[in-house]
Scaffold this motif. Structure first.
Motif, PDB file in Angstrom:
ATOM      1  N   LYS A 353       6.418 -37.448  -4.029  1.00 36.05           N
ATOM      2  CA  LYS A 353       7.671 -36.739  -3.750  1.00 36.05           C
ATOM      3  C   LYS A 353       8.813 -37.748  -3.834  1.00 36.05           C
ATOM      4  N   ILE A 354       9.724 -37.512  -4.783  1.00 32.14           N
ATOM      5  CA  ILE A 354      10.890 -38.382  -4.973  1.00 32.14           C
ATOM      6  C   ILE A 354      12.106 -37.643  -4.434  1.00 32.14           C
ATOM      7  N   ALA A 355      12.922 -38.325  -3.647  1.00 28.84           N
ATOM      8  CA  ALA A 355      14.138 -37.728  -3.103  1.00 28.84           C
ATOM      9  C   ALA A 355      15.330 -38.612  -3.442  1.00 28.84           C
ATOM     10  N   PHE A 356      16.446 -37.970  -3.743  1.00 31.80           N
ATOM     11  CA  PHE A 356      17.704 -38.651  -4.031  1.00 31.80           C
ATOM     12  C   PHE A 356      18.754 -38.001  -3.146  1.00 31.80           C
ATOM     13  N   SER A 357      19.446 -38.813  -2.321  1.00 32.86           N
ATOM     14  CA  SER A 357      20.383 -38.286  -1.336  1.00 32.86           C
ATOM     15  C   SER A 357      21.735 -38.958  -1.459  1.00 32.86           C
ATOM     16  N   SER A 358      22.775 -38.179  -1.169  1.00 32.30           N
ATOM     17  CA  SER A 358      24.138 -38.677  -1.051  1.00 32.30           C
ATOM     18  C   SER A 358      24.681 -38.198   0.284  1.00 32.30           C
ATOM     19  N   TYR A 359      25.171 -39.140   1.081  1.00 30.96           N
ATOM     20  CA  TYR A 359      25.743 -38.781   2.375  1.00 30.96           C
ATOM     21  C   TYR A 359      26.978 -39.639   2.571  1.00 30.96           C
ATOM     22  N   GLY A 360      28.130 -39.055   2.298  1.00 31.35           N
ATOM     23  CA  GLY A 360      29.348 -39.850   2.262  1.00 31.35           C
ATOM     24  C   GLY A 360      29.294 -40.786   1.075  1.00 31.35           C
ATOM     25  N   SER A 361      29.533 -42.060   1.319  1.00 29.66           N
ATOM     26  CA  SER A 361      29.518 -43.030   0.220  1.00 29.66           C
ATOM     27  C   SER A 361      28.143 -43.657   0.021  1.00 29.66           C
ATOM     28  N   THR A 370       9.903 -42.568   2.234  1.00 29.02           N
ATOM     29  CA  THR A 370      10.321 -43.922   2.584  1.00 29.02           C
ATOM     30  C   THR A 370      11.494 -44.356   1.716  1.00 29.02           C
ATOM     31  N   PRO A 371      12.663 -44.677   2.307  1.00 32.75           N
ATOM     32  CA  PRO A 371      13.773 -45.184   1.497  1.00 32.75           C
ATOM     33  C   PRO A 371      13.381 -46.473   0.783  1.00 32.75           C
ATOM     34  N   ARG A 372      13.633 -46.533  -0.532  1.00 30.72           N
ATOM     35  CA  ARG A 372      13.252 -47.702  -1.325  1.00 30.72           C
ATOM     36  C   ARG A 372      14.436 -48.399  -1.975  1.00 30.72           C
ATOM     37  N   LEU A 373      15.536 -47.687  -2.190  1.00 27.56           N
ATOM     38  CA  LEU A 373      16.662 -48.284  -2.910  1.00 27.56           C
ATOM     39  C   LEU A 373      17.937 -47.617  -2.429  1.00 27.56           C
ATOM     40  N   TYR A 374      18.962 -48.449  -2.118  1.00 30.04           N
ATOM     41  CA  TYR A 374      20.222 -47.961  -1.583  1.00 30.04           C
ATOM     42  C   TYR A 374      21.371 -48.439  -2.465  1.00 30.04           C
ATOM     43  N   ALA A 375      22.488 -47.727  -2.382  1.00 26.00           N
ATOM     44  CA  ALA A 375      23.720 -48.169  -3.034  1.00 26.00           C
ATOM     45  C   ALA A 375      24.883 -47.453  -2.367  1.00 26.00           C
ATOM     46  N   VAL A 376      26.092 -47.889  -2.721  1.00 23.69           N
ATOM     47  CA  VAL A 376      27.315 -47.273  -2.220  1.00 23.69           C
ATOM     48  C   VAL A 376      28.112 -46.771  -3.400  1.00 23.69           C
ATOM     49  N   SER A 377      28.575 -45.522  -3.312  1.00 24.16           N
ATOM     50  CA  SER A 377      29.380 -44.952  -4.386  1.00 24.16           C
ATOM     51  C   SER A 377      30.376 -43.969  -3.802  1.00 24.16           C
ATOM     52  N   ASP A 378      31.630 -44.066  -4.214  1.00 25.40           N
ATOM     53  CA  ASP A 378      32.652 -43.092  -3.833  1.00 25.40           C
ATOM     54  C   ASP A 378      32.971 -42.164  -5.000  1.00 25.40           C
ATOM     55  N   THR A 379      32.082 -42.114  -5.976  1.00 29.20           N
ATOM     56  CA  THR A 379      32.352 -41.399  -7.223  1.00 29.20           C
ATOM     57  C   THR A 379      31.634 -40.061  -7.261  1.00 29.20           C
ATOM     58  N   TYR A 380      32.270 -39.059  -7.822  1.00 30.56           N
ATOM     59  CA  TYR A 380      31.654 -37.760  -8.140  1.00 30.56           C
ATOM     60  C   TYR A 380      31.285 -36.925  -6.917  1.00 30.56           C
ATOM     61  N   THR A 381      31.776 -37.262  -5.728  1.00 32.21           N
ATOM     62  CA  THR A 381      31.336 -36.530  -4.542  1.00 32.21           C
ATOM     63  C   THR A 381      31.805 -35.080  -4.543  1.00 32.21           C
ATOM     64  N   ALA A 382      32.861 -34.747  -5.271  1.00 26.00           N
ATOM     65  CA  ALA A 382      33.358 -33.372  -5.273  1.00 26.00           C
ATOM     66  C   ALA A 382      32.636 -32.493  -6.293  1.00 26.00           C
ATOM     67  N   ASN A 383      31.880 -33.084  -7.208  1.00 29.26           N
ATOM     68  CA  ASN A 383      31.146 -32.277  -8.181  1.00 29.26           C
ATOM     69  C   ASN A 383      29.981 -31.564  -7.496  1.00 29.26           C
ATOM     70  N   THR A 384      29.706 -30.336  -7.913  1.00 31.43           N
ATOM     71  CA  THR A 384      28.799 -29.477  -7.147  1.00 31.43           C
ATOM     72  C   THR A 384      27.469 -29.180  -7.830  1.00 31.43           C
ATOM     73  N   TYR A 385      27.201 -29.770  -9.000  1.00 28.75           N
ATOM     74  CA  TYR A 385      25.964 -29.468  -9.707  1.00 28.75           C
ATOM     75  C   TYR A 385      24.909 -30.529  -9.395  1.00 28.75           C
ATOM     76  N   ALA A 386      23.651 -30.084  -9.318  1.00 25.91           N
ATOM     77  CA  ALA A 386      22.524 -30.985  -9.066  1.00 25.91           C
ATOM     78  C   ALA A 386      21.335 -30.522  -9.887  1.00 25.91           C
ATOM     79  N   GLY A 387      20.372 -31.402 -10.100  1.00 28.73           N
ATOM     80  CA  GLY A 387      19.207 -30.990 -10.867  1.00 28.73           C
ATOM     81  C   GLY A 387      18.320 -32.147 -11.277  1.00 28.73           C
ATOM     82  N   LEU A 388      17.736 -32.008 -12.469  1.00 26.01           N
ATOM     83  CA  LEU A 388      16.669 -32.893 -12.930  1.00 26.01           C
ATOM     84  C   LEU A 388      16.964 -33.427 -14.327  1.00 26.01           C
ATOM     85  N   ARG A 389      16.199 -34.431 -14.705  1.00 30.15           N
ATOM     86  CA  ARG A 389      16.300 -34.991 -16.041  1.00 30.15           C
ATOM     87  C   ARG A 389      14.906 -35.402 -16.500  1.00 30.15           C
ATOM     88  N   VAL A 390      14.601 -35.144 -17.774  1.00 31.19           N
ATOM     89  CA  VAL A 390      13.413 -35.695 -18.428  1.00 31.19           C
ATOM     90  C   VAL A 390      13.848 -36.328 -19.746  1.00 31.19           C
TER      91      VAL A 390
END
Length: 411
Positions: A353-361, A370-390
């Motif tokens: 199970k892979i999870a990707f989360s954004s909470y504030g920046s 288990t969290p494995r990788l973190y970063a900080v981003s103030d970009t694209y937070t107002a965009n409302t689309y989510a999904g997958l990629r192959v």
């Protein structure tokens, strides 16, 4: 002065603050202890901790405090007058290391936050040190808002899970750093401070604060499911409210997967209506195709409707990457700019199970919770689309996605 909020481990929180105005004028005394060579520190009439120059140190002589945070989520702040100047390379370093009060303390494989002055200018770095004077692992380097000479400088570090650091200097955010080398990570009994003024000038510390803090990664109670799709329906187009970006992908054996014989990337998006930047996507990797180390699959957050900009978490069998994309998800490949990648100690297998989360920046990837990788981003937070990629690369299909759930985060 110190405080203890809770006593029973693992829920104990502690912290201490020292303004150096209760000792009186005179030599340094406990709970501070001088370790190694150099002239010992003292307290002056202004309530400051005076740290003499130790430029020619042989063993990293400097002061250390007895106490330390209990948990892997902690903060550290201090303020100094460090009037460094000249052409010689000089430094003032705060090491995160063993407590001097611990029997058998080795002071090896330390994390260091280093103020540095050279003829080229001033920097602040996050580094790994096999020994107290043995720098060899450059984790991150930043340029402070102003030179150190002629002013008081404040430094603040926030640490998550003993591995993800965020840095402020004089109240200005400098950046973040993931400690990818486990050798230099702090841990239980390895969160104490030790200072080294390897400079030609003395230094005066006005105060220091070191404390446990709540994790910036919220607990799972903040996440509320918005939609779930297990893809268990007839092979073919995805439908069910999804928009596919690009061709040569669809439902295959109850998962969303590549189809066709063309290399390239494909996206699968839907409008979540979540514009707060508090959003999470979880998906089970595998199904029709399992992970490999050739072609990457991804989780998408905060994308625009066209699938040409947003946040991305890409995975292959042995690597994680977190960043953003800046052209179409149907590119061959799209343009990815990574904030962080993790290439050591990573294993992604079918059924994970892979999870990707954004909470504030703050954005982060989890593998099986288990969290494995973190970063900080103030970009694209107002965009409302989510999904997958192959994707398909070098005639190899990436892993498919077997199910997906999208969550909104409570504020």
């Amino acid at each position: 002065m110190s405080f203890l909020i809770r006593r029973n481990l693992p829920l104990a929180w502690a912290g201490w603050y020292d303004s150096f105005d209760t000792y009186g004028v005179g030599p340094m005394r406990r709970p501070w202890v001088w370790l190694g060579d150099g002239t010992r520190g003292d307290y002056n009439a202004l309530g400051e901790f005076h740290l003499p120059a130790n430029y020619f140190t042989n063993n990293g002589g400097g002061p250390s405090y007895e106490f330390q945070p209990f948990t892997p989520h902690w903060g550290l702040e201090w303020e100094v007058w460090w009037p460094v100047e000249g052409l010689a390379a000089q430094s003032f370093t705060c090491f995160i290391t063993d407590s001097w009060a611990r029997v058998g303390a080795l002071f090896q494989n330390l994390l260091g936050i280093q103020l540095r002055h050279t003829s080229s200018g001033d920097t602040i770095g996050i580094n790994g040190y096999p020994t107290i004077i043995g720098f060899n692992d450059h984790e991150g380097q930043f340029t402070p808002p102003a030179p150190y000479f002629g002013k008081y400088t404040t430094v603040r570090i926030w640490c998550e899970n003993d591995e993800f650091l965020r840095l402020w200097v004089d109240g200005q955010y400098m950046g973040s750093q993931m400690l990818t080398n486990p050798t230099f990570k702090p841990g239980p009994d390895r969160r104490c401070v030790r200072f080294l003024n390897a400079a030609l000038c003395d230094c005066w510390m006005r105060w220091i604060q070191h404390y446990d803090k709540p994790s910036s990664v919220p607990n799972k109670n903040v996440w509320v499911p918005q939609l779930t799709d297990n893809f268990n329906r007839e092979d073919g187009p995805v439908d069910n409210g999804w928009t596919q970006i690009g061709t040569n992908a669809g439902l295959v054996g109850g998962s969303w997967a590549n189809t066709g014989t063309t290399d390239g990337s494909r996206g699968l998006l839907r409008n979540t209506g979540i514009s707060t930047g508090r959003v999470r996507i979880e998906a089970t990797v595998g199904g029709a195709v399992g992970p490999n180390n050739t072609a990457s699959s991804g989780l998408v957050l905060c994308s625009n409707a066209a699938g040409t900009s947003g946040l991305i978490a890409n995975v292959i069998a042995g690597q994680l990457g977190i960043g953003y994309f800046s052209d179409s998800l149907s590119g061959n490949p799209p343009t990815f700019t990574y904030y962080r990648t993790l290439t050591t100690g990573v294993t992604v297998s079918a059924g994970d199970k892979i999870a990707f989360s954004s909470y504030g920046s703050l954005i982060w990837i989890e593998v099986n919770g288990t969290p494995r990788l973190y970063a900080v981003s103030d970009t694209y937070t107002a965009n409302t689309y989510a999904g997958l990629r192959v994707s398909r690369a070098s005639s190899t299909y990436s892993a498919s996605w077997n199910d997906v759930t999208i969550f909104t985060g409570l504020g």
